[in-house]
Design a protein around this motif. Structure first.
Motif: not given
Length: 321
Positions: A47-56, A100-107, A136-140
């Motif tokens: 939810g920190s905006g990683k995918t949104t950053f790349q999407w933008m 806005f883009p959907d969250p990235t899957a976590s696997g 996914s941020g879950e992996l990070m």
């Protein structure tokens, strides 16, 4: 299905049986043997905006900025990898609708790489090849150590970081909605230093402040370490004060990076956002921040930044695009 039966043979009128298509994955071995590559690696909590950053960024490159950009289709060990193209196709619809883009899957198997070739269409004739990872941020989050246990980190992400022929722009996404940003970022940098000691030599470090309006409100409420609270915008001083106040150890790492030219501290304003049927929509994008961030990334990978030619500068053409 009986032995030898054609999987596309109709099994009943109007129906056909089709084998599900498997996803072309990225292997640790392939990344370990990769000969070169430039990578944007966005890092942060879910939810920190990683995918949104790349999407933008890709919206800017494909639709707004002075670039002609192509999405590459790499050949993997398991075949042609169309995942990057699929991601961009999905984002195209979202750009039009402002969704806005959907969250990235976590696997681990959900890590996807998008390869891009971008060349300028105005000003200096320049080009860059780079990739970014959808992770996914879950992996990070796994890089955070636990009591009695060392951090765990994705084997595939470790393969990227360990390859001495790859170059990185690491972008730490600092969200005002998470209190533990400093723990995550500092733990990641300690993990890098311990396990990939040569990585810093081929790594640039950026910190991007997501949700600038909310971040400014936090700074106005809590102030900088020296007690300054009188900020009306996130200018350079406010950004450094914000990073120092809410990510003190990360600020020290950023401020003492070996080369100042390899660091970035920037906000990411997206534009005008409105609620539509309970969901936020980007109704009027603002590409000014993502352009400056991408110009910095471009320079980290190529040593040159897009801009006016010498003749354009002599003629005073500010709007070189």
């Amino acid at each position: 299905m009986s032995e030898g039966q054609n999987p596309f043979e109709p099994v009943s009128p109007g129906l056909s049986r089709v084998r599900p298509r498997s996803r072309t994955g990225i292997s640790v071995e392939e990344i370990t043997n990769k000969k070169d590559g430039n990578y944007i690696f966005t890092f942060g909590f879910p939810g920190s905006g990683k995918t949104t950053f790349q999407w933008m960024m890709m919206n800017y490159l494909l639709n707004e900025g002075p670039f002609h950009s192509e999405i590459q289709i790499p050949d993997r060990d398991t075949g042609q990898d169309w995942e990057g193209r699929n991601i961009i196709n999905t984002w195209k619809s979202q750009w039009i609708e402002g969704r806005f883009p959907d969250p990235t899957a976590s696997g681990e198997n959900d890590i996807r790489e998008v390869q891009v070739h971008a060349k300028t269409t105005a000003g200096k004739k320049l080009s860059v090849d780079f990739s970014f990872l959808e992770v996914s941020g879950e992996l990070m989050r796994q890089v955070l150590p636990e009591s009695g246990a060392a951090p765990r980190f994705s084997p595939l992400l470790s393969a990227y970081l360990a390859n001495p022929r790859l170059k990185f722009c690491v972008i730490l996404m600092l969200s005002p909605e998470v209190e533990e940003n400093d723990q995550l970022f500092a733990s990641f940098m300690a993990y890098v230093q311990k396990n990939f000691p040569g990585l810093r030599d081929r790594m640039s470090l950026g910190v991007v402040i997501s949700k600038p309006k909310e971040s400014l409100a936090r700074l106005q409420t809590y102030g900088t370490p020296d007690g300054c609270m009188a900020y009306d915008k996130l200018d350079a001083d406010a950004l450094m004060g914000y990073l120092n106040r809410f990510c003190g150890e990360t600020y020290q790492i950023w401020a003492t990076w070996p080369k100042e030219s390899q660091t970035l501290l920037a906000p990411l304003r997206l534009g005008e956002i409105e609620l539509s049927e309970g969901s936020p929509r980007l109704v009027s994008p603002d590409f000014s921040d993502i352009e400056q961030i991408f110009f910095w990334v471009f320079e980290q990978f190529t040593g040159k930044q897009p801009g006016p030619t010498l003749v354009q500068r002599l003629l005073g053409k500010v709007d070189w695009r």
